[in-house]
Scaffold this active site. Structure first.
Site, PDB file in Angstrom:
ATOM      1  CG  HIS B 138      -1.801   1.101   1.404  1.00  0.00           C
ATOM      2  ND1 HIS B 138      -2.675   1.483   0.423  1.00  0.00           N
ATOM      3  CD2 HIS B 138      -1.984   1.957   2.429  1.00  0.00           C
ATOM      4  CE1 HIS B 138      -3.362   2.525   0.842  1.00  0.00           C
ATOM      5  NE2 HIS B 138      -2.959   2.839   2.054  1.00  0.00           N
ATOM      6  CE  LYS B 159      -0.512   5.865   1.222  1.00  0.00           C
ATOM      7  NZ  LYS B 159      -1.293   6.102   2.436  1.00  0.00           N
ATOM      8  CG  ASP B 177      -4.542   3.626  -2.837  1.00  0.00           C
ATOM      9  OD1 ASP B 177      -3.943   4.131  -1.881  1.00  0.00           O
ATOM     10  OD2 ASP B 177      -5.724   3.310  -2.817  1.00  0.00           O
ATOM     11  NE  ARG B 243      16.113  18.199  14.171  1.00  0.00           N
ATOM     12  CZ  ARG B 243      15.753  19.055  15.109  1.00  0.00           C
ATOM     13  NH1 ARG B 243      15.128  18.648  16.174  1.00  0.00           N
ATOM     14  NH2 ARG B 243      16.016  20.337  14.966  1.00  0.00           N
TER      15      ARG B 243
END
Lengths: 87, 312
Positions: B138, B159, B177, B243
């Site tokens: 998916h 998405k 999808d 980070r």
């Protein structure tokens, strides 16, 4: 890993065609659990409309519903009764 | 698991079926091909019966030198219960002993006009791609600057919307999808859309749109190798996000590990730009330029220098 699965026959008159697929996905999205629909060896996310439509599920097909998460039992119950409706 | 039958091979390579008609539905489970030369000579100890048996001129001319009683016995052994097919190249005549044995054990015998080696390599390629392990995921697969980026994340995280933004910027959609993924070789994952969904994208509020007709042929691709995974998730203040970019997180699909970045989504964060930069940065790292690593080295140097000064 705990999960619930059930095998059901699709009784919707038109099968899971576009409109029905949209309603099915809408229903699936009401649940928090991760839900999958399996036809033969293809397994797709039940919350994804394109995925569901890619299976092109006709009336009379047997599919497997798999759910995992807090409300898995409710999800399986709600969705299997949806695809077993004879409208 | 994908399955290939002898019938598929027959249709694909336009082979002629000579005998053993009833076994045409046998499954081929391996892409290995056997050329039963030693078996013709009587050595069946390690006979790979479950492979397609390919008989060329060498094997056949040797076979014709054998006395009749041996021919019959060896052909019976060759046509085992597991053998999916026996194929003869160069349109050569099939020996009567093989026809008899194959009809008795229902092993299909087929003939091709191709030369043995050429047919062997084409059949291997075909079987390898057909028998490649596959799965469906998916997510959305987009080609960003030539990098196959698989965008995953929970339903409703954005998405498809991110993919649409990327397409508007000139990148290409592969699948929306639902992405079918095949591991075609070691460490090579190829993603493609299910045939029904090719070129389509679904956007909440608009519905299903066709990217090919809206944006043209340059906006789509039929398949693409997946090299980077981007997971979108709603910003969780309790979670720490990367980070520095010094470590690479991996995600396993089938047997292949792929680099995965987790990108938090929050209003005001332009995810498509972040994905574009992530793809470029990934390319840069492959070329050998790693800004995070270089910066960290520079920082270490400066810290070490300070230490030295302190010692005086």
């Amino acid at each position: 890993m705990k999960m619930v699965e059930t095998t059901v026959e699709v009784k919707l008159k038109t099968g899971l065609q576009a409109r029905q697929a949209a309603l099915f996905v809408q229903e699936a999205n009401r649940y928090k659990a991760d839900i999958f629909l399996q036809k033969d060896d293809k397994k797709v996310n039940a919350k994804s409309i394109m995925g569901i439509m890619s299976l092109a599920i006709a009336r009379g097909t047997t599919v497997k519903l798999i759910a995992e998460g807090n409300d898995e039992n409710e999800a399986i119950e709600g969705l299997s009764s949806f695809i077993q409706k004879e409208v | 698991m994908a399955q290939v039958t002898t019938k598929d091979v027959m249709e694909k390579f336009k082979l002629t079926l000579v005998s053993g008609h009833e076994g045409i539905g046998r499954h081929i489970t391996t892409s290995d091909i056997s050329r039963p030369g030693l078996e013709m000579a009587g050595y069946f100890t390690h006979y790979p019966a479950n492979r397609v048996q390919l008989i060329g001129r060498t094997e056949l001319s040797f076979f014709e030198m054998l006395p009749p009683e041996l021919r019959q016995e060896r052909m019976m052994k060759l046509c085992s219960q597991e053998t999916p097919a026996i194929i003869i190249s160069r349109n050569m005549d099939v020996p009567q002993e093989l026809i008899d044995a194959s009809n008795e054990n229902n092993v299909p015998v087929l003939v091709t006009s191709m030369k043995t080696t050429r047919f062997s390599s084409r059949l291997t390629n075909y079987l390898e791609s057909k028998l490649a392990p596959s799965t469906a995921i998916h997510g959305v697969l987009v080609d960003v600057y030539g990098i196959g980026v698989l965008i995953i994340g929970k339903s409703g995280v954005g998405k498809s919307e991110t993919a649409l933004e990327l397409i508007k910027k000139g990148h290409r959609l592969v699948a929306d999808d639902c992405v079918e993924i095949r591991q075609e070789a070691e460490d090579i994952l190829i993603g493609s859309p299910p045939p029904l969904l090719e070129h389509l994208l679904e956007i909440r509020g608009i519905g299903i749109i066709n990217i090919m007709t809206l944006f043209g042929a340059s906006a789509v691709r039929p398949y693409k190798r997946i090299t980077l995974i981007v997971e979108l998730e709603t910003w969780d203040p309790n979670k720490t996000y990367d980070r520095l970019g010094l470590d690479e997180e991996k995600m396993k699909i089938i047997d292949t590990e792929i680099t995965k970045l987790t990108i938090p989504v929050r209003p005001g964060r332009n995810v498509s730009v972040i994905i574009e930069v992530a793809a470029m940065n990934y390319r840069l790292k492959r070329i050998g330029i790693n800004p995070a690593l270089e910066f960290s080295r520079r920082l270490d140097e400066v810290i070490a220098m300070h230490d030295e000064i302190d010692e005086y």
